[in-house]
Design a protein around this motif. Structure first.
Motif, mmCIF file in Angstrom:
data_model
loop_
_atom_site.group_PDB
_atom_site.id
_atom_site.type_symbol
_atom_site.label_atom_id
_atom_site.label_comp_id
_atom_site.label_asym_id
_atom_site.label_seq_id
_atom_site.Cartn_x
_atom_site.Cartn_y
_atom_site.Cartn_z
ATOM 1 N N GLU A 81 -22.318 6.296 -8.112
ATOM 2 C CA GLU A 81 -21.235 5.539 -7.928
ATOM 3 C C GLU A 81 -20.717 5.779 -6.430
ATOM 4 O OE1 GLU A 81 -21.227 7.219 -10.669
ATOM 5 O OE2 GLU A 81 -20.297 6.332 -12.277
ATOM 6 N N MET A 82 -20.477 7.253 -6.273
ATOM 7 C CA MET A 82 -19.929 7.674 -5.037
ATOM 8 C C MET A 82 -21.025 7.211 -3.931
ATOM 9 S SD MET A 82 -18.915 11.504 -6.159
ATOM 10 C CE MET A 82 -20.373 11.911 -6.823
ATOM 11 N N ASP A 83 -22.137 7.175 -4.156
ATOM 12 C CA ASP A 83 -23.255 6.698 -3.065
ATOM 13 C C ASP A 83 -22.941 5.236 -2.548
ATOM 14 O OD1 ASP A 83 -24.038 9.251 -2.348
ATOM 15 O OD2 ASP A 83 -25.769 9.236 -3.556
ATOM 16 N N TRP A 84 -23.108 4.602 -3.864
ATOM 17 C CA TRP A 84 -23.422 3.200 -3.656
ATOM 18 C C TRP A 84 -22.295 2.147 -3.890
ATOM 19 C CZ3 TRP A 84 -28.442 2.077 -2.025
ATOM 20 C CH2 TRP A 84 -29.281 3.297 -1.936
ATOM 21 N N LEU A 85 -21.302 2.377 -4.592
ATOM 22 C CA LEU A 85 -20.000 1.620 -4.733
ATOM 23 C C LEU A 85 -19.523 0.971 -3.541
ATOM 24 C CD1 LEU A 85 -18.426 -0.185 -6.708
ATOM 25 C CD2 LEU A 85 -17.076 1.950 -7.255
ATOM 26 N N PRO A 86 -19.122 2.126 -2.343
ATOM 27 C CA PRO A 86 -18.621 1.776 -1.479
ATOM 28 C C PRO A 86 -19.225 0.656 -0.441
ATOM 29 C CG PRO A 86 -18.442 4.221 -1.579
ATOM 30 C CD PRO A 86 -19.154 3.531 -2.694
ATOM 31 N N ALA A 87 -20.510 1.172 -0.437
ATOM 32 C CA ALA A 87 -21.570 -0.077 0.074
ATOM 33 C C ALA A 87 -21.266 -1.473 -0.388
ATOM 34 C CB ALA A 87 -23.038 0.313 0.356
ATOM 35 N N VAL A 88 -21.344 -1.413 -1.798
ATOM 36 C CA VAL A 88 -21.306 -2.746 -2.421
ATOM 37 C C VAL A 88 -20.102 -3.404 -2.309
ATOM 38 C CG1 VAL A 88 -21.644 -3.810 -4.852
ATOM 39 C CG2 VAL A 88 -23.187 -1.916 -4.440
#
Length: 302
Positions: free
Chosen positions: A103-110
């Motif tokens: 989540e830390m890697d991909w949630l902000p981008a999504v």
């Protein structure tokens, strides 16, 4: 044959015990459960289960039937979920799943991609193991998931995001911490903490294939069901574990990591979705996969 026969059979097969399945999974009496399984075998004309030295075991027919029974139950649940969603037309919704830790890697981008659509959209986030995410996609409970390319997931499509290297994790005072990189042969003879063949089957296969390529015979002394358990076992046993690169960010300071020298094993991270899912929001996100990958790669410096 009724759906309850399939549910009862799957529960017994997964628990390996009529007693445990009856008490913990099905909340029914064991004699009743035994009769249901017997009726199913009579209906099919084959024996599905036998009593072995380690409890209830599947016959060859039972192993084949288990895969189909699971698919049938998933499809029934997917149909039910689709019907419920069709009745909720007042507000758009999107359910996104992440392999725990990503989540830390991909949630902000999504969320950055979806920002303009957030006021009119209900976003639900799930953090689970990869097999559970795949099951959620098949059932229609999750629209999009960041997971491993799971097998036995009917109707799912996967888009590759990246290849993650596998690294060595160990206590800070382990002798191998003196190395800047670990040679594969140096893994032999260590107390090895493996990953679950059920909760992390894709990763386990990648690691086992790596051992075979290097002629290593390494058997797990312990087995971790999740990252928290891996961390605890590494610290308490003084052993080592092989996990994807992202895991180092979720470990306490008492556990350190080292890369594997040469060509390390790589495990795929993918976006998964059901090809039957026609959600406009899902299709919108799928059209933005390259943009999401670019944002994450730019932040990570990859």
């Amino acid at each position: 044959m009724e759906l309850r026969h399939l549910r009862y059979f799957v529960a017994v097969a997964e628990e390996g015990s009529l007693t445990v399945a009856a008490q913990k999974r099905l909340h029914t009496a064991q004699p009743s459960l035994s009769r249901q399984i017997h009726d199913l075998e009579l209906e099919l004309g084959v024996q599905l289960l036998i009593r072995g030295p380690r409890g209830i075991e599947l016959t060859p027919s039972g192993r084949v039937f288990l895969d189909h029974a699971r698919v049938a139950l998933l499809q029934v649940e997917a149909a039910s979920e689709a019907a419920r969603r069709a009745a909720q037309l007042t507000k758009s919704s999107l359910s996104i799943g992440f392999l725990t830790g990503y989540e830390m890697d991909w949630l902000p981008a999504v969320m950055g991609i979806l920002r303009g659509k957030l006021p009119s959209t209900e976003i639900t986030i799930h953090s689970e193991d990869s097999p559970d995410l795949a099951a959620g996609l098949v059932r229609g409970k999750i629209d999009l998931a960041f997971l491993r390319p799971e097998k036995n997931a009917p109707g799912l499509q996967f888009k590759l995001l990246r290849h993650d290297p596998v690294i060595v994790l160990m206590p800070y005072d382990h002798p191998l911490t003196a190395k800047s990189a670990i040679r594969p042969q140096e893994l032999a003879g260590q107390t090895y903490i493996g990953v679950s063949p059920i909760r992390a089957s894709v990763l386990r296969t990648v690691i086992e294939d790596f051992f075979k390529r290097h002629g290593l015979t390494i058997k797990p002394a312990h087995q971790a069901e999740n990252l928290a358990m891996a961390s605890s076992l590494i610290a308490s046993t003084g052993g080592i574990s092989l996990l994807p690169l992202y895991a180092q960010n979720l470990m306490p300071k008492s556990i350190v990591s080292r890369p594997i020298q040469g060509k390390p094993p790589m495990v795929d991270l993918v976006i998964g979705y059901s090809e039957a899912n026609t959600s406009p929001l899902l299709r919108f996100l799928l059209s933005k996969v390259d943009e999401i990958k670019f944002q994450v790669a730019s932040r990570d410096g990859r």
